[in-house]
Write an enzyme that holds these catalytic residues in place. Structure first.
Site, PDB file in Angstrom:
ATOM      1  N   LYS A  73      -4.786   8.354   3.612  1.00 47.51           N
ATOM      2  CA  LYS A  73      -4.532   6.934   3.835  1.00 47.51           C
ATOM      3  C   LYS A  73      -4.108   7.057   5.419  1.00 47.51           C
ATOM      4  O   LYS A  73      -4.634   5.849   6.038  1.00 47.51           O
ATOM      5  CB  LYS A  73      -3.413   6.368   2.936  1.00 47.51           C
ATOM      6  N   ASP A 109      -3.325  -2.444  -0.816  1.00 48.26           N
ATOM      7  CA  ASP A 109      -2.273  -1.980  -1.897  1.00 48.26           C
ATOM      8  C   ASP A 109      -1.105  -3.224  -2.007  1.00 48.26           C
ATOM      9  O   ASP A 109      -0.668  -3.396  -2.965  1.00 48.26           O
ATOM     10  CB  ASP A 109      -1.849  -0.413  -1.463  1.00 48.26           C
TER      11      ASP A 109
HETATM   12  P1  NAD Z   1       5.192   9.289  -2.475  1.00 45.05           P
HETATM   13  O1  NAD Z   1       5.320  10.510  -2.839  1.00 45.05           O
HETATM   14  O2  NAD Z   1       4.456   8.571  -1.200  1.00 45.05           O
HETATM   15  O3  NAD Z   1       6.545   8.314  -2.254  1.00 45.05           O
HETATM   16  C1  NAD Z   1       7.597   8.768  -3.369  1.00 45.05           C
HETATM   17  C2  NAD Z   1       9.101   8.309  -2.783  1.00 45.05           C
HETATM   18  O4  NAD Z   1       9.924   8.185  -3.564  1.00 45.05           O
HETATM   19  C3  NAD Z   1       9.430   9.401  -1.772  1.00 45.05           C
HETATM   20  O5  NAD Z   1       9.636   9.021  -0.436  1.00 45.05           O
HETATM   21  C4  NAD Z   1      10.452  10.252  -2.690  1.00 45.05           C
HETATM   22  O6  NAD Z   1      11.366  10.848  -1.648  1.00 45.05           O
HETATM   23  C5  NAD Z   1      10.994   8.915  -3.273  1.00 45.05           C
HETATM   24  N1  NAD Z   1      11.797   9.365  -4.475  1.00 45.05           N
HETATM   25  C6  NAD Z   1      11.426  10.242  -5.500  1.00 45.05           C
HETATM   26  N2  NAD Z   1      12.488  10.118  -6.504  1.00 45.05           N
HETATM   27  C7  NAD Z   1      13.147   9.261  -6.291  1.00 45.05           C
HETATM   28  C8  NAD Z   1      14.468   8.491  -6.844  1.00 45.05           C
HETATM   29  N3  NAD Z   1      14.757   8.966  -8.186  1.00 45.05           N
HETATM   30  N4  NAD Z   1      15.190   7.697  -6.312  1.00 45.05           N
HETATM   31  C9  NAD Z   1      14.716   7.275  -5.020  1.00 45.05           C
HETATM   32  N5  NAD Z   1      13.623   7.852  -4.179  1.00 45.05           N
HETATM   33  C10 NAD Z   1      12.958   8.694  -4.986  1.00 45.05           C
HETATM   34  O7  NAD Z   1       4.369   8.700  -3.510  1.00 45.05           O
HETATM   35  P2  NAD Z   1       3.565   7.455  -3.734  1.00 45.05           P
HETATM   36  O8  NAD Z   1       2.255   7.569  -3.269  1.00 45.05           O
HETATM   37  O9  NAD Z   1       4.536   6.178  -3.126  1.00 45.05           O
HETATM   38  O10 NAD Z   1       3.514   6.973  -5.261  1.00 45.05           O
HETATM   39  C11 NAD Z   1       4.705   6.621  -5.934  1.00 45.05           C
HETATM   40  C12 NAD Z   1       4.275   6.130  -7.297  1.00 45.05           C
HETATM   41  O11 NAD Z   1       3.746   5.081  -7.337  1.00 45.05           O
HETATM   42  C13 NAD Z   1       3.483   7.290  -8.106  1.00 45.05           C
HETATM   43  O12 NAD Z   1       3.667   7.158  -9.617  1.00 45.05           O
HETATM   44  C14 NAD Z   1       1.983   6.415  -7.963  1.00 45.05           C
HETATM   45  O13 NAD Z   1       1.109   7.171  -9.081  1.00 45.05           O
HETATM   46  C15 NAD Z   1       2.211   5.195  -8.343  1.00 45.05           C
HETATM   47  N6  NAD Z   1       1.338   4.308  -7.415  1.00 45.05           N
HETATM   48  C16 NAD Z   1       0.815   3.284  -8.275  1.00 45.05           C
HETATM   49  C17 NAD Z   1      -0.076   2.308  -7.551  1.00 45.05           C
HETATM   50  C18 NAD Z   1      -0.513   1.272  -8.505  1.00 45.05           C
HETATM   51  O14 NAD Z   1      -1.562   0.857  -7.978  1.00 45.05           O
HETATM   52  N7  NAD Z   1      -0.046   0.863  -9.648  1.00 45.05           N
HETATM   53  C19 NAD Z   1      -0.698   2.490  -6.351  1.00 45.05           C
HETATM   54  C20 NAD Z   1       0.046   3.590  -5.605  1.00 45.05           C
HETATM   55  C21 NAD Z   1       0.941   4.484  -6.278  1.00 45.05           C
END
Ligand code: NAD
Length: 280
Positions: A73, A109
């Site tokens: 991205k 998004d």
């Molecule tokens: P990412 O790895 O870019 O970001 C996740 C963040 O959460 C990281 O910065 C990490 O340090 C932090 N983190 C992890 N556990 C934590 C906790 N317990 N408390 C606080 N912070 C914590 O991942 P992402 O791309 O942002 O994706 C996150 C989730 O969102 C995934 O499950 C993904 O499948 C989902 N997602 C859903 C959609 C949708 O359309 N519904 C779109 C994008 C991503």
């Protein structure tokens, strides 16, 4: 009529994506023949370094556009001709429209999250939201939340520097110094009206709760991003406590609705896409 549209998704580990089904079925309702190709870097042994090749190929093969996901991205941006204001502000692109040989980057998004959120919780109290997770999804949602009118956004991440950096960036872009980085989730939730969950916790491969159960209060609305599964441990608990909830499906559908419109120039039926998504 009977238009032919070629689209694709570039990313890693995308075999379970529901986007092809959503885009293809909605197109059929509009009399278009749409083929949506998964371009999975894991299967081809490729990486973000192959983006110039893949973008050139898509252009040469007459693709109308591409969705872009992890880990491309940000990496895709230098290869595009133009960016929407939203994509530029977020520094991330999930939708590339190919028009007259030009590549235009958008981001659906954040607006997709806002679409799902307002559909599920039309009169949510936006005074003070806590955002857990400042990664890709969290950042997109943070921008959208401030655009939607959240008055105070308290951001936490297991990496506190990430939460601080996102808050600083938001305050640079949007008025009112509304974003702040926090480290103690109990303190952040004190006085909050809603909770937005944007970490991977609760996914099939990472089960569990992203915060202590006792912090989930009935007066909070809860917005979840995880959508494999749709009913996460957090949502189950929130439902039991009597919270009003918005699940991760809303964002998944919302980003597809926005992308469909950008790719085809045709306004899709968001309710129909949502119904289809929930039946998949
Ligand atoms: P990412 O790895 O870019 O970001 C996740 C963040 O959460 C990281 O910065 C990490 O340090 C932090 N983190 C992890 N556990 C934590 C906790 N317990 N408390 C606080 N912070 C914590 O991942 P992402 O791309 O942002 O994706 C996150 C989730 O969102 C995934 O499950 C993904 O499948 C989902 N997602 C859903 C959609 C949708 O359309 N519904 C779109 C994008 C991503």
């Amino acid at each position: 009529p009977n238009r032919k549209v070629l689209l694709g998704l570039i990313g890693s580990g995308i075999q379970r994506s529901l986007t092809p089904a959503m885009q293809e079925q909605e197109a059929a309702h509009h009399g278009m023949r749409l083929h949506y190709q998964l371009i999975d870097l894991d299967l081809s042994g490729g990486s973000a370094e192959d983006l110039p090749l893949l973008l050139k190929a898509a252009r040469m093969m007459g693709y109308a556009g591409l969705n872009i996901t992890y880990p491309c991205k940000q990496a895709v941006i230098p290869h595009l001709d133009e960016l929407s204001d939203e994509a530029r502000a977020m520094g991330a692109v999930n939708t590339v429209v190919i028009r007259d040989g030009r590549l235009i980057g958008h981001n659906t998004d954040g607006s997709g999250w806002a679409r799902g959120f307002t559909r599920a919780l039309p009169d949510a109290d936006l005074r003070c939201a806590v955002l857990l997770g400042a990664g890709g999804a969290g950042a997109a949602i943070a921008h959208a939340a401030l655009r939607l009118g959240v008055q105070s956004l308290r951001i936490l991440d297991v990496d506190p520097a990430r939460a601080q950096a996102l808050a600083a960036e938001l305050n640079r872009l949007y008025d009112g110094e509304r974003a702040s980085g926090w480290t103690d989730v109990a303190a952040a939730l004190d006085g909050a009206t809603g909770l937005i969950h944007a970490t991977p916790t609760g996914m099939d491969k990472l089960p569990g709760l992203p915060l202590p159960a006792e912090l989930v209060r009935a007066d909070l609305w809860v917005s979840e991003v995880v959508y494999f599964p749709l009913e996460t441990a957090l949502l189950r608990l929130a439902r039991e406590r009597g919270c009003r909830i918005s699940d991760g499906g809303g964002m998944a559908v919302g980003q597809a609705v926005g992308a469909f419109e950008l790719f085809t120039g045709v306004t899709p039926d968001a309710g129909r896409i949502e119904q289809h998504f929930r039946a998949l």
